[in-house]
Structures are given as C-alpha cells and as structure tokens.
Write a protein that holds these residues in place. Sequence first.
Motif, PDB file in Angstrom:
ATOM      1  N   ALA A   1      -9.047  -0.209  -3.760  1.00 34.06           N
ATOM      2  CA  ALA A   1      -8.549   1.318  -5.233  1.00 34.06           C
ATOM      3  C   ALA A   1      -7.351   0.925  -5.457  1.00 34.06           C
ATOM      4  O   ALA A   1      -7.148  -0.170  -5.551  1.00 34.06           O
ATOM      5  CB  ALA A   1      -8.739   2.668  -4.146  1.00 34.06           C
ATOM      6  N   VAL A   2      -7.460   1.567  -6.857  1.00 31.29           N
ATOM      7  CA  VAL A   2      -6.610   1.160  -8.426  1.00 31.29           C
ATOM      8  C   VAL A   2      -5.517   2.187  -7.270  1.00 31.29           C
ATOM      9  O   VAL A   2      -5.512   3.097  -6.434  1.00 31.29           O
ATOM     10  CB  VAL A   2      -7.336   1.065  -9.339  1.00 31.29           C
ATOM     11  CG1 VAL A   2      -8.520   0.329  -9.706  1.00 31.29           C
ATOM     12  CG2 VAL A   2      -7.518   2.898  -9.349  1.00 31.29           C
ATOM     13  N   MET A   3      -4.419   1.305  -7.897  1.00 33.31           N
ATOM     14  CA  MET A   3      -3.549   2.997  -8.221  1.00 33.31           C
ATOM     15  C   MET A   3      -3.551   4.151  -8.352  1.00 33.31           C
ATOM     16  O   MET A   3      -4.191   3.884  -9.387  1.00 33.31           O
ATOM     17  CB  MET A   3      -1.851   1.957  -8.621  1.00 33.31           C
ATOM     18  CG  MET A   3      -1.565   1.397  -7.702  1.00 33.31           C
ATOM     19  SD  MET A   3      -0.351  -0.229  -8.958  1.00 33.31           S
ATOM     20  CE  MET A   3       1.470   1.270  -8.778  1.00 33.31           C
ATOM     21  N   THR A   4      -2.147   4.706  -8.276  1.00 31.63           N
ATOM     22  CA  THR A   4      -3.271   6.596  -8.664  1.00 31.63           C
ATOM     23  C   THR A   4      -2.089   6.358  -9.717  1.00 31.63           C
ATOM     24  O   THR A   4      -1.485   5.373 -10.814  1.00 31.63           O
ATOM     25  CB  THR A   4      -2.264   7.093  -8.193  1.00 31.63           C
ATOM     26  OG1 THR A   4      -0.557   7.025  -7.831  1.00 31.63           O
ATOM     27  CG2 THR A   4      -2.866   7.407  -6.947  1.00 31.63           C
ATOM     28  N   PRO A   5      -2.319   6.885 -11.508  1.00 35.95           N
ATOM     29  CA  PRO A   5      -2.139   6.985 -12.424  1.00 35.95           C
ATOM     30  C   PRO A   5      -0.413   7.283 -12.416  1.00 35.95           C
ATOM     31  O   PRO A   5       0.153   6.343 -13.620  1.00 35.95           O
ATOM     32  CB  PRO A   5      -2.684   7.848 -13.038  1.00 35.95           C
ATOM     33  CG  PRO A   5      -4.248   8.315 -12.642  1.00 35.95           C
ATOM     34  CD  PRO A   5      -3.795   7.708 -11.117  1.00 35.95           C
TER      35      PRO A   5
ATOM     36  N   HIS B   1      -4.256  -3.960  -9.678  1.00 36.48           N
ATOM     37  CA  HIS B   1      -4.089  -4.055  -8.383  1.00 36.48           C
ATOM     38  C   HIS B   1      -5.065  -3.645  -7.344  1.00 36.48           C
ATOM     39  O   HIS B   1      -5.812  -2.727  -7.846  1.00 36.48           O
ATOM     40  CB  HIS B   1      -2.519  -3.000  -7.856  1.00 36.48           C
ATOM     41  CG  HIS B   1      -2.762  -2.361  -6.389  1.00 36.48           C
ATOM     42  ND1 HIS B   1      -1.999  -3.838  -5.324  1.00 36.48           N
ATOM     43  CD2 HIS B   1      -3.157  -1.048  -6.175  1.00 36.48           C
ATOM     44  CE1 HIS B   1      -2.165  -2.686  -4.343  1.00 36.48           C
ATOM     45  NE2 HIS B   1      -2.915  -1.242  -4.912  1.00 36.48           N
ATOM     46  N   ARG B   2      -5.223  -3.673  -6.257  1.00 32.94           N
ATOM     47  CA  ARG B   2      -6.848  -2.837  -5.996  1.00 32.94           C
ATOM     48  C   ARG B   2      -6.275  -2.614  -4.037  1.00 32.94           C
ATOM     49  O   ARG B   2      -5.583  -3.852  -3.580  1.00 32.94           O
ATOM     50  CB  ARG B   2      -7.933  -4.432  -6.008  1.00 32.94           C
ATOM     51  CG  ARG B   2      -8.015  -4.176  -6.488  1.00 32.94           C
ATOM     52  CD  ARG B   2      -8.767  -2.686  -7.337  1.00 32.94           C
ATOM     53  NE  ARG B   2      -9.267  -2.840  -8.897  1.00 32.94           N
ATOM     54  CZ  ARG B   2      -8.850  -3.081  -9.962  1.00 32.94           C
ATOM     55  NH1 ARG B   2      -7.517  -2.713 -10.225  1.00 32.94           N
ATOM     56  NH2 ARG B   2      -9.892  -2.968 -11.444  1.00 32.94           N
ATOM     57  N   SER B   3      -5.742  -1.798  -3.818  1.00 32.93           N
ATOM     58  CA  SER B   3      -5.893  -2.196  -2.380  1.00 32.93           C
ATOM     59  C   SER B   3      -6.695  -2.447  -1.275  1.00 32.93           C
ATOM     60  O   SER B   3      -7.508  -3.176  -1.266  1.00 32.93           O
ATOM     61  CB  SER B   3      -5.691  -0.158  -1.928  1.00 32.93           C
ATOM     62  OG  SER B   3      -7.277   0.250  -1.560  1.00 32.93           O
ATOM     63  N   ARG B   4      -5.949  -2.876  -0.263  1.00 33.27           N
ATOM     64  CA  ARG B   4      -6.253  -3.413   1.243  1.00 33.27           C
ATOM     65  C   ARG B   4      -5.685  -2.738   2.487  1.00 33.27           C
ATOM     66  O   ARG B   4      -4.771  -2.241   2.176  1.00 33.27           O
ATOM     67  CB  ARG B   4      -5.617  -4.931   0.950  1.00 33.27           C
ATOM     68  CG  ARG B   4      -5.616  -5.761  -0.251  1.00 33.27           C
ATOM     69  CD  ARG B   4      -4.885  -7.394   0.371  1.00 33.27           C
ATOM     70  NE  ARG B   4      -3.901  -6.993   0.405  1.00 33.27           N
ATOM     71  CZ  ARG B   4      -3.416  -8.411   1.592  1.00 33.27           C
ATOM     72  NH1 ARG B   4      -3.496  -9.498   1.406  1.00 33.27           N
ATOM     73  NH2 ARG B   4      -2.108  -8.175   1.659  1.00 33.27           N
ATOM     74  N   TYR B   5      -6.411  -3.179   3.307  1.00 29.59           N
ATOM     75  CA  TYR B   5      -6.345  -2.781   4.719  1.00 29.59           C
ATOM     76  C   TYR B   5      -5.587  -3.522   5.101  1.00 29.59           C
ATOM     77  O   TYR B   5      -5.733  -4.966   4.986  1.00 29.59           O
ATOM     78  CB  TYR B   5      -7.885  -1.964   4.935  1.00 29.59           C
ATOM     79  CG  TYR B   5      -7.759  -1.506   6.788  1.00 29.59           C
ATOM     80  CD1 TYR B   5      -6.789   0.031   7.338  1.00 29.59           C
ATOM     81  CD2 TYR B   5      -7.839  -2.953   7.946  1.00 29.59           C
ATOM     82  CE1 TYR B   5      -6.861   0.154   8.747  1.00 29.59           C
ATOM     83  CE2 TYR B   5      -7.460  -1.859   9.109  1.00 29.59           C
ATOM     84  CZ  TYR B   5      -7.273  -1.005   9.429  1.00 29.59           C
ATOM     85  OH  TYR B   5      -7.100  -0.473  10.967  1.00 29.59           O
ATOM     86  N   LEU B   6      -4.148  -3.163   5.845  1.00 27.17           N
ATOM     87  CA  LEU B   6      -3.333  -3.943   6.765  1.00 27.17           C
ATOM     88  C   LEU B   6      -4.299  -4.937   8.085  1.00 27.17           C
ATOM     89  O   LEU B   6      -5.050  -3.675   8.731  1.00 27.17           O
ATOM     90  CB  LEU B   6      -2.317  -3.003   7.114  1.00 27.17           C
ATOM     91  CG  LEU B   6      -1.268  -4.311   7.811  1.00 27.17           C
ATOM     92  CD1 LEU B   6      -0.818  -4.851   7.209  1.00 27.17           C
ATOM     93  CD2 LEU B   6      -0.315  -3.200   8.573  1.00 27.17           C
TER      94      LEU B   6
END
Length: 196
Positions: free
Chosen positions: A43-47, A66-71
């Motif tokens: 997912a992208v960062m929030t605006p 940036h793209r989110s990742r699961y730890l």
Amino acid sequence: MELMTVCTGNICRSPLAQLILATRLRDLGASVHSAGVRGLPAAVMTPEAIDLALESGVSEADADAHRSRYLTEAMLSAPDLILAMTRDHRRELAELAPARLRSTFTVREFARLAASLDDTTIASSAAAAGSDPSARLRAAAAAVAGQRGLAIPPADPADDDVIDPYRREWSVYQRSAQQLLPALDQVERVVRLAAA
C-alpha cells in the motif's frame, strides 16, 4: 549501518520515520527500512504522511515509491537499531526477536534515553566496538539501552509513543509529526556519533 522503523500498517508513521532518516543519513550510506506489524501488502503512504515527508525534506520520488510491508522475524536480524512507534509495537518486536531487545526501542524512548547521555559517552561506546559501522551503531544503541532504569521515566508512559494518525484529521497527523521529529533528531545524533 542499518535501521528499521516499525508501526502498525506501514503507511503513516514508520515510512515517514524511514524516509526522513534515510534522507538525513544518506551521506553516511545508512540503510533504512520500515515495516508494519499488521502491514498491508504494497500500500502507498497516506496523502497526509506524504505531505509531512515532503515538509521534512524527503523527495517526492522517494515518498511516492514507498510500498508497505508486513514485518517478519527474518527482517529483524540485520538492523543495528530497531525503532518502534509505540510500546505495543516494541512488545511485538520483543516477542518476534527477543535477542534484539537491546537494539529495540520506541523512537521516543530512544530519544529520551539518548538525551541523558553526552556525545563523548556515545562516541566512546561506539569507538570501543572497532571500525565496523554496524558494530559501532549496535554499541551506541547498547549504551542508550543501558540508560533504561537510570534515566527518569516519562510521567505518562504514553509519552514514549507516537500517536497513530491513520484515518484521523490533519491536526492529528501534525501532532504525530511533532512527537516523531524531535525523536528523529536524537536518532540522527546517535547514528552520526557512532559513524564518526
């Protein structure tokens, strides 16, 4: 030198911290990553978080990339310093990788403890670890961890947390940044002393 920042979804606080630290520490060749304990996939960062990143000197290209990742547990072996956004995140990190406890802090806890040490103490702790940058940062982090139980604790334990602004108004994002940015100043100070 490698740093990791961790929050819940990896779309607000931890990527903001990651991008700011990566921008500030670029001249040292530091590697900074982030992930979320319940991270969304790519997912992208929030605006709002992007706006805060840009205000803090992060390039638009870096923020947009940036793209989110699961730890995962595997992500926690390499970082020399692991910075969680809240005490709950720190607890989850300790459960995933108990051996990394001396390198794991909430970002505001790290700042509070680091502020109780002078530059000479941090630099000499790093120097004792030799010339390897990772070993030096781990030694500096261990010196900061050594202040646990010695430094004055916050009046409210929640003062070691960075508030979650997700799906909240702009003023909450601003308050979250006001908690995060001074803490990142101390992180940068310790990393630079370790690298010197």
